[in-house]
Design a protein around this motif. Structure first.
Motif, PDB file in Angstrom:
ATOM      1  N   HIS A   1     -95.956 -32.433  -1.779  1.00 59.31           N
ATOM      2  CA  HIS A   1     -94.512 -32.289  -1.490  1.00 59.31           C
ATOM      3  C   HIS A   1     -93.742 -33.323  -2.846  1.00 59.31           C
ATOM      4  CE1 HIS A   1     -95.082 -29.297   1.556  1.00 59.31           C
ATOM      5  NE2 HIS A   1     -94.559 -30.265   2.560  1.00 59.31           N
TER       6      HIS A   1
ATOM      7  N   SER B   1     -93.220 -24.786   3.977  1.00 58.61           N
ATOM      8  CA  SER B   1     -92.398 -25.773   4.709  1.00 58.61           C
ATOM      9  C   SER B   1     -91.067 -24.938   5.486  1.00 58.61           C
ATOM     10  CB  SER B   1     -91.781 -26.713   3.692  1.00 58.61           C
ATOM     11  OG  SER B   1     -93.064 -27.606   3.078  1.00 58.61           O
TER      12      SER B   1
ATOM     13  N   ARG C   1     -92.252 -23.329   8.361  1.00 55.12           N
ATOM     14  CA  ARG C   1     -92.397 -23.997   9.554  1.00 55.12           C
ATOM     15  C   ARG C   1     -91.260 -24.741  10.400  1.00 55.12           C
ATOM     16  NH1 ARG C   1     -97.190 -25.389   5.887  1.00 55.12           N
ATOM     17  NH2 ARG C   1     -95.936 -27.052   4.776  1.00 55.12           N
TER      18      ARG C   1
ATOM     19  N   ASN D   1     -86.480 -24.207   0.444  1.00 57.50           N
ATOM     20  CA  ASN D   1     -88.020 -24.462   0.435  1.00 57.50           C
ATOM     21  C   ASN D   1     -88.073 -25.959   0.230  1.00 57.50           C
ATOM     22  OD1 ASN D   1     -90.406 -23.854   1.665  1.00 57.50           O
ATOM     23  ND2 ASN D   1     -91.164 -24.447  -0.397  1.00 57.50           N
TER      24      ASN D   1
ATOM     25  N   GLN E   1     -89.229 -29.403   2.170  1.00 56.29           N
ATOM     26  CA  GLN E   1     -90.534 -30.064   1.971  1.00 56.29           C
ATOM     27  C   GLN E   1     -90.110 -31.672   2.121  1.00 56.29           C
ATOM     28  OE1 GLN E   1     -91.255 -28.585  -2.032  1.00 56.29           O
ATOM     29  NE2 GLN E   1     -93.254 -27.710  -1.160  1.00 56.29           N
TER      30      GLN E   1
ATOM     31  N   GLU F   1     -90.126 -32.470   5.796  1.00 57.83           N
ATOM     32  CA  GLU F   1     -91.570 -32.445   5.985  1.00 57.83           C
ATOM     33  C   GLU F   1     -92.068 -33.805   5.426  1.00 57.83           C
ATOM     34  OE1 GLU F   1     -93.489 -28.468   7.216  1.00 57.83           O
ATOM     35  OE2 GLU F   1     -93.980 -29.211   5.044  1.00 57.83           O
TER      36      GLU F   1
ATOM     37  N   PRO G   1     -99.819 -27.603   2.671  1.00 57.52           N
ATOM     38  CA  PRO G   1     -98.468 -27.978   2.160  1.00 57.52           C
ATOM     39  C   PRO G   1     -97.553 -26.558   1.734  1.00 57.52           C
ATOM     40  CG  PRO G   1     -99.845 -29.684   1.279  1.00 57.52           C
ATOM     41  CD  PRO G   1    -100.747 -28.601   1.939  1.00 57.52           C
TER      42      PRO G   1
END
Length: 365
Positions: free
Chosen positions: A106, A271, A274, A305, A309, A312, A354
Motif C-alpha cells: 500500500h 481495499s 473490503r 481505492n 489503501q 488500511e 493487498p
C-alpha cells in the motif's frame, strides 16, 4: 462518422506490462480494452509431482510483492488438506507477516504510483518536491513493511522461514519488541499523511454502480483472512465453492484471464471492496481515518481505492501492534512446528491480498 482509436502501448506505474486501446465515435467512447501482456508461467504444472513441503517455495514466485500472501494462502490450503492445526503463536506471526506485506504494498502504491497521477506530476520525484516529509515517511513505511517480512519470513521477499505446521525459526521477543516500537512510532506521521491525502480532490467521472466482493473475516472484526465470499448486494458463498462462484474466461485482446460471478456480473476486489463490506467493523485510529477519507461513506468511485489503501495502512499498523502484543504475551521459545502426518487430501486457502482476493487449492495423493 469514422471511429478513431487512441492507443497507449505502454502504461507506466502499473505492475506488469500493459497498454490501453480506446475507440472513439465522435465525442463518445465506444470501447476500451486494457491489454495485459503477461506470459503464462505454468505454476500449476510446475507443482505436479512435487512434495507438499516444496510448494510454498515455488508458488511465492507468482508475485514478489505479494509473496507473503501467496505463502500464507498456500500453507492454509496444505494444512487443510493434511489436517494440521495452527497454533495461536503461528497464527499471530502469520497475521503480522500479512500486515507487513500490506504495509509495503500500500505504501508503494499510494505514494509512488497513484498520488503523482492525482496531482498531475510525472513521478514520485515531483511529489517529493511538493511533499518532502510525506514522501520520506512513505519510503520509511515501505521499508518497515519489508523489515516485518524479513523478521517473520526470513527475508523481505519470498519467505523461507514459513513452513507447513509452523516456522523454522521463531523471532525473539527482543526482535518483536523492536518491531512494535517501529510500528507505534509510524502512527503519528501516517495520520498526518491521512490529512494530506484527504485534501486531494478525486474526480467523480469514475463513479458508477459497482459490485464489490471480499472475504468475510473469520472473526467479527476487520481482517485479511476469511471464511466466506461475500458481495455488496448481500450474496454469500462458501470459500470451498469459489470455482463455482467465480468464473474465469479469456478475452482476445489480453493474455490475463478475466473473471465474473456465476451470475455474469463483473465485480471489484481490493481495499475499496473490503471497506465497503466490512469498514463498519474498524475501530480506533482506523475508524477515524475512514471517517476523514470517506466523510460521505464508502463510494462506488473506483478512484477512491487509493484512499481505501490509506485507511488500511492505519489499520495494518494498529493490528500489527496487537499481533506483536499477542506474540509477546506467549512464553518465549525458539521453534514452533506441529506434527505433520503425510496423507492424501484436498485443501483450499483464501486470503485478502493487498489488491484482491486470493485462492489456493492443492490435492495431495
Amino acid at each position: 462518422m469514422t471511429p478513431r482509436t487512441v492507443t497507449i502501448p505502454h502504461l507506466g506505474r502499473v505492475e506488469g506490462h500493459g497498454g490501453i486501446h480506446v475507440t472513439l465515435e465522435g465525442p463518445r467512447v465506444a470501447d476500451v480494452n486494457l491489454d495485459i501482456h503477461e506470459g503464462s508461467r505454468y505454476y500449476e504444472r510446475l507443482l505436479v509431482g512435487k512434495h507438499f513441503r516444496d510448494v510454498q517455495g515455488i508458488i511465492t514466485r507468482v508475485c514478489a510483492i505479494c509473496s507473503a500472501d501467496h505463502t500464507v494462502a498456500a500453507l492454509a490450503a496444505l494444512e487443510n488438506a493434511l489436517g494440521v492445526p495452527v497454533s495461536d503463536r503461528t497464527r499471530a506471526l502469520r497475521g503480522l507477516l500479512l500486515r507487513g506485506a500490506a504495509i509495503e504494498s500500500h505504501a508503494l502504491h499510494v505514494f509512488a504510483l497513484a498520488l503523482p497521477d492525482f496531482l498531475g506530476l510525472d513521478s514520485i520525484m515531483g511529489l517529493a518536491e511538493r511533499y518532502p516529509d510525506e514522501v520520506a515517511f512513505a519510503l520509511r513505511l515501505k521499508q518497515l513493511g519489508n523489515h516485518i517480512q524479513a523478521v517473520i519470513g526470513g527475508r523481505a521477499v519470498h519467505p523461507i522461514n514459513t513452513l507447513v505446521g509452523g516456522f523454522g525459526k521463531l523471532p525473539s521477543h527482543r526482535e518483536v519488541e523492536s518491531l512494535r516500537g517501529e510500528l507505534a512510532s509510524a502512527m503519528e506521521p501516517l495520520l498526518g499523511a491521512v490529512d494530506m491525502v484527504a485534501s486531494i480532490d478525486i474526480p467523480d467521472w469514475a463513479e458508477r454502480n459497482t459490485l464489490f466482493v471480499a472475504l468475510r473475516p473469520a472473526r467479527n472484526d476487520f481482517g485479511f483472512r476469511g471464511e466466506a465470499i461475500c458481495t455488496s448486494n448481500g450474496a454469500e458463498y462458501p470459500v470451498e465453492a469459489y470455482r463455482d462462484t467465480v468464473r474465469e474466461f479469456s478475452v482476445e485482446h489480453s493474455t490475463a484471464r478475466h473473471a465474473a460471478l456465476e451470475s455474469g456480473d463483473t465485480y471489484m476486489v481490493g481495499s475499496l471492496a473490503r471497506l465497503r463490506l466490512w469498514g463498519i467493523r474498524l475501530e480506533g485510529e482506523a475508524a477515524q481515518a475512514l471517517g476523514a477519507l470517506f466523510p460521505d461513506g464508502v463510494t462506488d468511485n473506483v478512484l477512491f481505492n487509493t484512499r481505501a489503501q490509506v485507511v488500511e495502512l492505519v489499520y495494518c499498523l494498529d493490528s500489527a501492534i496487537q499481533f506483536c502484543d499477542s506474540y509477546l504475551g506467549l512464553e518465549e521459545t525458539t521453534s514452533e512446528m506441529q506434527q505433520v502426518e503425510e496423507r492424501a487430501g484436498r485443501g483450499i486457502g483464501a486470503i485478502e491480498a493487498p489488491r484482491g482476493t486470493l485462492f489456493h487449492e492443492y490435492e495431495l495423493d
